[in-house]
Write a protein that holds these residues in place. Structure first.
Motif, PDB file in Angstrom:
ATOM      1  N   LEU A 182      10.861  21.685  15.737  1.00  0.00           N
ATOM      2  CA  LEU A 182      11.587  22.056  14.526  1.00  0.00           C
ATOM      3  C   LEU A 182      12.463  23.275  14.771  1.00  0.00           C
ATOM      4  CD1 LEU A 182      12.141  21.666  11.512  1.00  0.00           C
ATOM      5  CD2 LEU A 182      10.092  23.017  11.025  1.00  0.00           C
ATOM      6  N   LEU A 183      11.968  24.231  15.557  1.00  0.00           N
ATOM      7  CA  LEU A 183      12.720  25.456  15.826  1.00  0.00           C
ATOM      8  C   LEU A 183      13.932  25.193  16.701  1.00  0.00           C
ATOM      9  CD1 LEU A 183      12.763  28.560  15.469  1.00  0.00           C
ATOM     10  CD2 LEU A 183      11.394  28.715  17.557  1.00  0.00           C
ATOM     11  N   THR A 184      13.779  24.309  17.685  1.00  0.00           N
ATOM     12  CA  THR A 184      14.860  24.094  18.648  1.00  0.00           C
ATOM     13  C   THR A 184      15.844  23.005  18.233  1.00  0.00           C
ATOM     14  OG1 THR A 184      13.400  22.607  19.909  1.00  0.00           O
ATOM     15  CG2 THR A 184      13.496  24.916  20.585  1.00  0.00           C
ATOM     16  N   THR A 185      15.358  21.986  17.521  1.00  0.00           N
ATOM     17  CA  THR A 185      16.242  20.869  17.155  1.00  0.00           C
ATOM     18  C   THR A 185      16.491  20.765  15.658  1.00  0.00           C
ATOM     19  OG1 THR A 185      14.466  19.219  16.872  1.00  0.00           O
ATOM     20  CG2 THR A 185      15.298  19.592  19.111  1.00  0.00           C
ATOM     21  N   GLY A 186      15.668  21.451  14.859  1.00  0.00           N
ATOM     22  CA  GLY A 186      15.819  21.355  13.410  1.00  0.00           C
ATOM     23  C   GLY A 186      15.253  20.073  12.836  1.00  0.00           C
ATOM     24  N   GLU A 187      14.493  19.329  13.651  1.00  0.00           N
ATOM     25  CA  GLU A 187      13.954  18.054  13.195  1.00  0.00           C
ATOM     26  C   GLU A 187      12.459  17.955  13.494  1.00  0.00           C
ATOM     27  OE1 GLU A 187      15.761  16.039  11.491  1.00  0.00           O
ATOM     28  OE2 GLU A 187      17.671  17.054  11.839  1.00  0.00           O
ATOM     29  N   LEU A 188      11.791  17.041  12.782  1.00  0.00           N
ATOM     30  CA  LEU A 188      10.405  16.681  13.073  1.00  0.00           C
ATOM     31  C   LEU A 188      10.375  15.204  13.442  1.00  0.00           C
ATOM     32  CD1 LEU A 188       8.651  18.490  10.075  1.00  0.00           C
ATOM     33  CD2 LEU A 188       8.459  19.122  12.489  1.00  0.00           C
ATOM     34  N   ASN A 189       9.514  14.833  14.375  1.00  0.00           N
ATOM     35  CA  ASN A 189       9.513  13.418  14.752  1.00  0.00           C
ATOM     36  C   ASN A 189       8.765  12.568  13.723  1.00  0.00           C
ATOM     37  OD1 ASN A 189       6.751  13.588  15.334  1.00  0.00           O
ATOM     38  ND2 ASN A 189       7.083  13.903  17.528  1.00  0.00           N
ATOM     39  N   GLU A 190       8.961  11.292  13.802  1.00  0.00           N
ATOM     40  CA  GLU A 190       8.403  10.351  12.831  1.00  0.00           C
ATOM     41  C   GLU A 190       6.873  10.386  12.828  1.00  0.00           C
ATOM     42  OE1 GLU A 190      10.257   8.358  10.775  1.00  0.00           O
ATOM     43  OE2 GLU A 190      12.038   9.374  11.536  1.00  0.00           O
ATOM     44  N   ALA A 191       6.295  10.528  14.022  1.00  0.00           N
ATOM     45  CA  ALA A 191       4.826  10.512  14.116  1.00  0.00           C
ATOM     46  C   ALA A 191       4.211  11.697  13.374  1.00  0.00           C
ATOM     47  CB  ALA A 191       4.400  10.529  15.582  1.00  0.00           C
ATOM     48  N   ASP A 192       4.827  12.885  13.495  1.00  0.00           N
ATOM     49  CA  ASP A 192       4.315  14.072  12.805  1.00  0.00           C
ATOM     50  C   ASP A 192       4.420  13.903  11.287  1.00  0.00           C
ATOM     51  OD1 ASP A 192       3.615  15.382  15.107  1.00  0.00           O
ATOM     52  OD2 ASP A 192       5.492  16.487  15.273  1.00  0.00           O
ATOM     53  N   LEU A 200       2.804  22.651   9.636  1.00  0.00           N
ATOM     54  CA  LEU A 200       2.953  22.884  11.073  1.00  0.00           C
ATOM     55  C   LEU A 200       1.614  23.197  11.736  1.00  0.00           C
ATOM     56  CD1 LEU A 200       6.279  24.942  11.120  1.00  0.00           C
ATOM     57  CD2 LEU A 200       5.948  22.521  11.663  1.00  0.00           C
ATOM     58  N   ILE A 201       0.700  23.815  11.013  1.00  0.00           N
ATOM     59  CA  ILE A 201      -0.648  24.036  11.543  1.00  0.00           C
ATOM     60  C   ILE A 201      -1.325  22.694  11.796  1.00  0.00           C
ATOM     61  CG2 ILE A 201      -2.964  24.866  10.949  1.00  0.00           C
ATOM     62  CD1 ILE A 201      -1.612  27.200   9.505  1.00  0.00           C
ATOM     63  N   GLU A 202      -1.132  21.772  10.877  1.00  0.00           N
ATOM     64  CA  GLU A 202      -1.767  20.458  10.997  1.00  0.00           C
ATOM     65  C   GLU A 202      -1.136  19.628  12.106  1.00  0.00           C
ATOM     66  OE1 GLU A 202      -4.316  17.343  10.292  1.00  0.00           O
ATOM     67  OE2 GLU A 202      -4.406  19.364   9.455  1.00  0.00           O
ATOM     68  N   THR A 203       0.187  19.710  12.279  1.00  0.00           N
ATOM     69  CA  THR A 203       0.876  18.860  13.255  1.00  0.00           C
ATOM     70  C   THR A 203       0.921  19.471  14.649  1.00  0.00           C
ATOM     71  OG1 THR A 203       3.002  19.774  12.496  1.00  0.00           O
ATOM     72  CG2 THR A 203       2.280  17.688  11.532  1.00  0.00           C
ATOM     73  N   GLY A 204       0.700  20.775  14.779  1.00  0.00           N
ATOM     74  CA  GLY A 204       0.538  21.358  16.101  1.00  0.00           C
ATOM     75  C   GLY A 204       1.728  22.126  16.640  1.00  0.00           C
ATOM     76  N   LEU A 205       1.502  22.756  17.824  1.00  0.00           N
ATOM     77  CA  LEU A 205       2.480  23.647  18.451  1.00  0.00           C
ATOM     78  C   LEU A 205       3.800  22.957  18.747  1.00  0.00           C
ATOM     79  CD1 LEU A 205       3.240  26.315  19.889  1.00  0.00           C
ATOM     80  CD2 LEU A 205       2.129  25.417  21.939  1.00  0.00           C
ATOM     81  N   TRP A 206       3.739  21.741  19.290  1.00  0.00           N
ATOM     82  CA  TRP A 206       4.979  21.068  19.680  1.00  0.00           C
ATOM     83  C   TRP A 206       5.833  20.737  18.472  1.00  0.00           C
ATOM     84  CZ3 TRP A 206       6.313  21.932  24.292  1.00  0.00           C
ATOM     85  CH2 TRP A 206       5.376  22.019  25.313  1.00  0.00           C
ATOM     86  N   SER A 207       5.188  20.526  17.347  1.00  0.00           N
ATOM     87  CA  SER A 207       5.936  20.276  16.120  1.00  0.00           C
ATOM     88  C   SER A 207       6.742  21.512  15.732  1.00  0.00           C
ATOM     89  CB  SER A 207       4.967  19.893  14.995  1.00  0.00           C
ATOM     90  OG  SER A 207       5.651  19.619  13.808  1.00  0.00           O
ATOM     91  N   SER A 208       6.130  22.687  15.828  1.00  0.00           N
ATOM     92  CA  SER A 208       6.831  23.941  15.530  1.00  0.00           C
ATOM     93  C   SER A 208       7.982  24.148  16.497  1.00  0.00           C
ATOM     94  CB  SER A 208       5.867  25.135  15.628  1.00  0.00           C
ATOM     95  OG  SER A 208       4.837  25.040  14.680  1.00  0.00           O
TER      96      SER A 208
END
Length: 341
Positions: free
Chosen positions: A253-263, A242-250
């Motif tokens: 993941l927190l709000t939807t339980g998912e990570l996008n394909e680009a991350d 999550l440090i590498e992929t950034g704030l929006w990734s965190s």
């Protein structure tokens, strides 16, 4: 407030009226140290105004009309003959006005300052707080899912994970021996991609095939596996991601339980490109001791001369002791053929 020095004891003629019902009188105005004194033509004092409490009723117009602040009924008119007096009064009133506190401006500056502090706090504190909270609340099942998604992307680049029927169980035994019985499925051997080892959220450890095929002693492979586990324990793999992929990734993941394909794509590429972080000898020796593994074979695999890994050799916690074998000879031979070539 003291009047400006150049205007002290200035005098002029004017017209004064005590109330709207009174008759207007010709008067003489004297500008003193901190006040305006109004005299009749016989030099009797008719009124005494504090300069700080003088207001003008008709700004920019002539004759200039002044009155005590809060009492517009009492007036003092200064015509063209009193230009110097008008200029003096206006300069002093301007100086007094500038020296007064401006509650509106003060509130504005205080509000702006607080807003800046809040914004700075949010900017500096929020990303770290959000990251730590996300890492704490993501369950193990979701970590496993993220690890699976990353592995699927990594194998597109590295090639499919190595597995043969004969080597499958020896690989599980190796994982159990080095990492513990609960980690039998933690090891993945890849034909390429990772330079040596890497780890994923969920607990999987990736091994380059060379670490299984090339060493003659399984203790060497065990050393690489154990070192990678220590790296994973040093920093949570999900936090690292999550440090590498950034704030929006965190936040996602927190709000939807998912990570996008680009991350996921970006982080899988990062894992394959990065160099494994160094681990201190003290941490490694403690881990080797807990796992009852010899550190010397691993140390010589890193540096055949032993010069740069002397600490792992001289302080080998299992030196001179009988240890449980990492794998039987038969299992080790089967494992070395895991990539089937």
């Amino acid at each position: 407030m003291t009047a400006l020095k150049e205007f002290q004891r200035l005098e002029a003629a004017g017209v004064w009226r005590a109330t709207p019902a009174d008759q207007r009188k010709d008067v003489v105005i004297s500008l003193g140290d901190a006040s305006i004194t109004i005299f009749d033509l016989r030099e009797n004092v008719l009124a005494h105004w504090s300069i700080a409490a003088v207001a003008r009723a008709n700004k920019g117009q002539r004759p200039a009309v002044y009155h005590p602040d809060g009492d517009p009924g009492e007036t003092l008119e200064l015509g063209e003959d009193g230009v110097e007096m008008i200029d003096a009064i206006e300069q002093i009133r301007t100086a007094i006005d500038k020296s007064r506190a401006k509650p509106g401006k003060l509130r504005l500056w205080i509000t702006a300052g607080i807003a800046c502090l809040v914004a700075a706090g949010m900017f500096l504190w929020l990303p770290d707080a959000l990251l730590r909270h996300t890492v704490q609340v993501v369950p193990a099942v979701k970590r496993d899912d993220i690890g699976d998604a990353l592995l699927a992307r990594i194998t597109r680049i590295s090639g499919q994970m190595c597995t043969t029927r004969d080597a499958r169980e020896p690989l599980r035994r190796l994982a159990s021996r080095v990492l513990g019985p609960g980690q039998r499925g933690a090891l993945v051997v890849l034909p390429g991609g990772v330079s040596t080892t890497a780890h994923l959220p969920g607990g999987r450890i990736l091994l380059n095939r060379a670490l299984v095929e090339d060493p003659e002693d399984p203790n060497v492979t065990a050393g690489y596996i154990l070192t990678e586990r220590v790296r994973a324990l040093t920093q949570d793999p999900l936090e690292e991601m999550l440090i590498e992929t950034g704030l929006w990734s965190s936040l996602r993941l927190l709000t939807t339980g998912e990570l996008n394909e680009a991350d996921l794509d970006r982080y899988s590429e990062h894992l394959l490109a990065k160099t494994p972080a160094p681990v201190s000898d003290d941490m490694l020796l403690a881990a080797f001791k807990t796992a009852e593994l010899r550190s010397t074979p691993y140390a010589y695999s890193l540096d055949i001369t032993g010069e740069t890994t002397l600490g792992l050799i001289e302080a080998d916690p299992m030196a001179g002791r009988d240890t449980r074998p990492v794998l039987s000879d038969a299992d080790w031979l089967r494992l070395q053929g895991i990539c089937g070539e």
